[in-house]
Write an enzyme that holds these catalytic residues in place. Structure first.
Site, mmCIF file in Angstrom:
data_model
loop_
_atom_site.group_PDB
_atom_site.id
_atom_site.type_symbol
_atom_site.label_atom_id
_atom_site.label_comp_id
_atom_site.label_asym_id
_atom_site.label_seq_id
_atom_site.Cartn_x
_atom_site.Cartn_y
_atom_site.Cartn_z
ATOM 1 N N ARG A 96 62.903 27.386 77.807
ATOM 2 C CA ARG A 96 62.134 28.300 76.962
ATOM 3 C C ARG A 96 62.863 29.640 76.865
ATOM 4 O O ARG A 96 63.482 30.103 77.837
ATOM 5 C CB ARG A 96 60.774 28.510 77.628
ATOM 6 C CG ARG A 96 59.786 29.362 76.863
ATOM 7 C CD ARG A 96 59.255 28.661 75.668
ATOM 8 N NE ARG A 96 58.050 29.286 75.145
ATOM 9 C CZ ARG A 96 57.614 29.078 73.907
ATOM 10 N NH1 ARG A 96 58.273 28.290 73.063
ATOM 11 N NH2 ARG A 96 56.501 29.643 73.489
ATOM 12 N N THR A 369 59.028 23.432 64.920
ATOM 13 C CA THR A 369 59.353 22.851 66.225
ATOM 14 C C THR A 369 59.701 21.403 65.912
ATOM 15 O O THR A 369 59.340 20.888 64.864
ATOM 16 C CB THR A 369 58.150 22.932 67.197
ATOM 17 O OG1 THR A 369 57.836 24.302 67.421
ATOM 18 C CG2 THR A 369 58.381 22.251 68.544
ATOM 19 N N ASN A 389 60.188 28.287 66.888
ATOM 20 C CA ASN A 389 58.827 28.672 66.515
ATOM 21 C C ASN A 389 58.539 28.284 65.069
ATOM 22 O O ASN A 389 58.531 27.114 64.753
ATOM 23 C CB ASN A 389 58.542 30.143 66.809
ATOM 24 C CG ASN A 389 57.035 30.411 66.875
ATOM 25 O OD1 ASN A 389 56.257 29.490 67.078
ATOM 26 N ND2 ASN A 389 56.616 31.649 66.720
ATOM 27 N N ASP A 411 54.840 34.140 70.420
ATOM 28 C CA ASP A 411 54.035 33.315 71.335
ATOM 29 C C ASP A 411 53.525 34.109 72.540
ATOM 30 O O ASP A 411 52.706 33.615 73.309
ATOM 31 C CB ASP A 411 54.825 32.089 71.812
ATOM 32 C CG ASP A 411 54.745 30.941 70.814
ATOM 33 O OD1 ASP A 411 53.908 31.010 69.904
ATOM 34 O OD2 ASP A 411 55.512 29.979 70.956
ATOM 35 N N SER A 441 52.903 25.818 73.579
ATOM 36 C CA SER A 441 52.042 24.628 73.475
ATOM 37 C C SER A 441 52.862 23.350 73.484
ATOM 38 O O SER A 441 52.286 22.250 73.404
ATOM 39 C CB SER A 441 51.233 24.681 72.180
ATOM 40 O OG SER A 441 50.369 25.785 72.200
ATOM 41 N N GLY A 461 54.208 21.554 66.097
ATOM 42 C CA GLY A 461 52.941 21.947 65.473
ATOM 43 C C GLY A 461 52.198 23.090 66.136
ATOM 44 O O GLY A 461 50.977 23.184 65.994
ATOM 45 N N GLY A 462 52.882 23.959 66.893
ATOM 46 C CA GLY A 462 52.177 25.098 67.509
ATOM 47 C C GLY A 462 51.044 24.585 68.388
ATOM 48 O O GLY A 462 51.191 23.584 69.088
HETATM 49 N N1 GLY Z 1 56.478 28.021 69.367
HETATM 50 C C1 GLY Z 1 55.421 27.098 69.526
HETATM 51 C C2 GLY Z 1 55.125 26.813 70.960
HETATM 52 O O1 GLY Z 1 56.022 26.885 71.795
HETATM 53 O O2 GLY Z 1 53.997 26.547 71.254
#
Ligand code: GLY
Length: 556
Positions: A96, A369, A389, A411, A441, A461-462
């Site tokens: 990340r 994503t 993102n 985020d 997420s 999909g966030g």
């Molecule tokens: N950028 C979307 C996530 O990591 O949830």
């Protein structure tokens, strides 16, 4: 056009030759499978597996290919999570992005303390320090078997010689350029991508040069030397804050995956800084505790309402308790304890929507994503979700290095009580601090039975990722669907806020939609996610990629 077709043919011949040589050499016995977001990553992952590489080798090669052929989400300028089950052991590579050293809690607020619109979403200030190259390097050091250069090479070729642009990608780029022209927030995007036309060959020479440095120097080819200097100079020129020191300091991490017993399976999934692992365990367990109330009819009114009620509770906890575990003490085991979940789900009723404002955190009182799934012939599996993102990230292409930067800073919680672009809320647990990872997420997940891989799942999909993943597991386990059915059956999503809104794919029964509206829900028909799933049943693999995207799944 002709040159493009020729390149595609040359590339296909190379891939075929790799297959044939590999098949002869490997004495292949068991099945392997890939479920990938485009044909290039799918063909390369297959070729690497047939060359004798394992699932992690194939995943690393695919990640770099996607940085070339899937610019809306594939990346070297973003981050992600790789969940691995190898030789009977789980591992989780957390790559990340992190907040830059100069980042601070209030960096997206104006002098009145209000969030500045779009500052964390587009442009030079939106990016975290990228983690993808360090993540692939760590995965390779720990689990890879083929040479690093062999794994980066297919991406170098596709960037240097070009690839044929899928019509869906060409129209997505066209729409993005038109939309962003009004906002005037992107940097270099049209200069780099406007020439990507449907069914034509598209070359990316600057990206090829960056990938060559990564191929030759490994992690240092991105975080040090020429690439790091290009990134830092570019940032300084445009007023951004990522420096060479930020890049040098970036570390991918190996973490212990979350593991929970559910319905005769072990769910192996993503720990914080993903919110998704805890969320799907809560969702699946609360479903188990309450499903007798609803009966089991797939996508019925009662089924959707029950799962929406559970979702309210899951997202209330997410907002309060989840953040980077290196900075905030996340109560992981308390959040998935059976007693807690029993209490939390006991007041759900099937005939009435609970009041959104009353659903509080329970303890102590784009959305783009991309995802892929791989199983190798030894039964090892990789579930990998990676992101910049939103589609095309911050819209900023690093001049001279040819790649898009993420807009992952969105985020973080810019201010308590203010939603991010996915409508997610957050507080102290997810506030901005230097070097901290923003809550995600992304939920790459593997289902095990007796420590053997039964399912590999995940989606972009966030915040909707979480719903895609738990629903894919219910589709496979409770409703015995094939991989194609799992990924293409209509899904739905509810996340506490906006109040009583259920977002859903097209294809829900019209009577169910009416009945939910009558109960007081607002139905929002909008597709989300792009699932790539592998299922093992009775010793046979089955792989599926969602038909609405440009994915390709194969068992071989
Ligand atoms: N950028 C979307 C996530 O990591 O949830």
């Amino acid at each position: 056009m002709f040159a493009g077709v020729k390149h595609l043919l040359i590339f296909s011949v190379i891939v075929m030759q790799l297959h044939i040589t590999a098949l002869a050499a490997s004495g292949k016995t068991a099945q392997a499978a890939v479920a990938m977001p485009d044909s290039y990553s799918s063909d390369v992952a297959r070729a690497i597996l047939e060359q004798g590489g394992n699932a992690v080798d194939a995943a690393i090669a695919a990640q770099f290919v996607l940085a070339v052929t899937l610019p809306e989400a594939g990346n070297i300028g973003g981050g992600g999570f790789m969940l691995i089950q190898k030789d009977g052991q789980g591992d989780f590579i957390d790559y990340r992005e992190t907040a830059p050293i100069a980042a601070h809690r209030d960096m997206y607020l104006d002098d009145k303390g209000n969030v500045v619109a779009n500052k964390s979403i587009y442009g030079i200030h939106a990016s975290g320090v990228p983690g993808s190259v360090a993540g692939m390097w760590l995965a390779h050091q720990k689990h890879g078997t083929l040479d690093w250069k062999t794994l980066v090479e297919p991406a170098v070729k596709l960037a240097e010689q070009g690839f044929i642009v899928h019509p869906k990608l060409a129209s997505s780029i066209e729409r993005y350029i038109a939309r962003m022209a009004k906002k005037d927030v992107t940097i270099n995007f049209a200069d780099y991508f406007a020439s990507a036309k449907a069914n034509q060959n598209f070359k990316q020479p600057e990206l090829a040069a960056t990938l060559k440095r990564i191929r030759e120097q490994g992690k240092a080819g991105f975080y040090e030397g020429e690439t790091a200097k290009i990134i830092a100079d570019f940032m300084a020129e445009h007023g951004g804050i990522i420096t060479q020191a930020d890049l040098k300091a970036y570390q991918a991490k190996s973490r212990t995956p979350m593991k929970a017993a559910w319905n005769g399976y072990q769910v192996l999934t993503s720990p914080p800084p993903s919110s998704g692992g805890i969320a799907i365990i809560q969702w699946l367990k609360m479903y188990e505790l309450t499903k007798s109330k609803a009966g089991l009819e797939h996508n019925s009114t009662a089924y959707i309402h029950l799962l929406a009620e559970i979702g309210k509770r899951v997202f209330a906890d997410r907002a309060e308790y989840l953040g980077d575990p290196d900075f905030f003490d996340v109560p992981k085991s308390e959040l998935i304890a059976m007693d807690y979940l029993k209490k939390r789900s006991s007041i759900i009723t099937l005939d009435k929507i609970s009041t959104t404002e009353n659903i509080k955190p329970g303890l102590y009182e784009s959305e783009q994503t991309t995802h892929f799934s791989i199983v190798d012939k030894w039964g090892n599996a990789v579930s990998n979700t990676t992101t910049i993102n939103l589609g095309y990230g911050s819209g900023v292409v690093v001049a001279g290095a040819g790649f898009l930067l993420n807009d992952e800073m969105d985020d973080f919680s810019a201010k308590p009580g203010v939603m991010n672009v996915f409508g997610a809320l957050g507080g102290k647990a997810n506030e901005i601090q230097p070097h901290k990872r923003m809550l995600s997420s992304m939920t790459p997940t593997i289902l095990l039975k007796d420590n053997k891989v039964k399912m590999v799942t995940g989606s972009p999909g966030g915040t909707t990722i979480i719903s895609s993943v738990y629903e894919s597991i219910l589709n496979a386990v409770e409703f015995n669907m094939s991989a194609d059915e799992v990924v293409n059956s209509p899904r739905f999503h509810h996340q506490l806020w906006p109040k009583n809104v259920i977002r859903h794919h097209p294809g829900l029964d019209a009577g169910v939609v009416k009945a939910l509206e009558k109960m007081g829900y607002t139905l929002d028909e909008r597709r989300f996610g792009d699932m790539h799933v592998i299922i093992e049943r009775d010793g046979k693999l089955d792989a599926g990629s969602e038909a609405s995207g440009r994915g390709k799944a194969m068992v071989f």
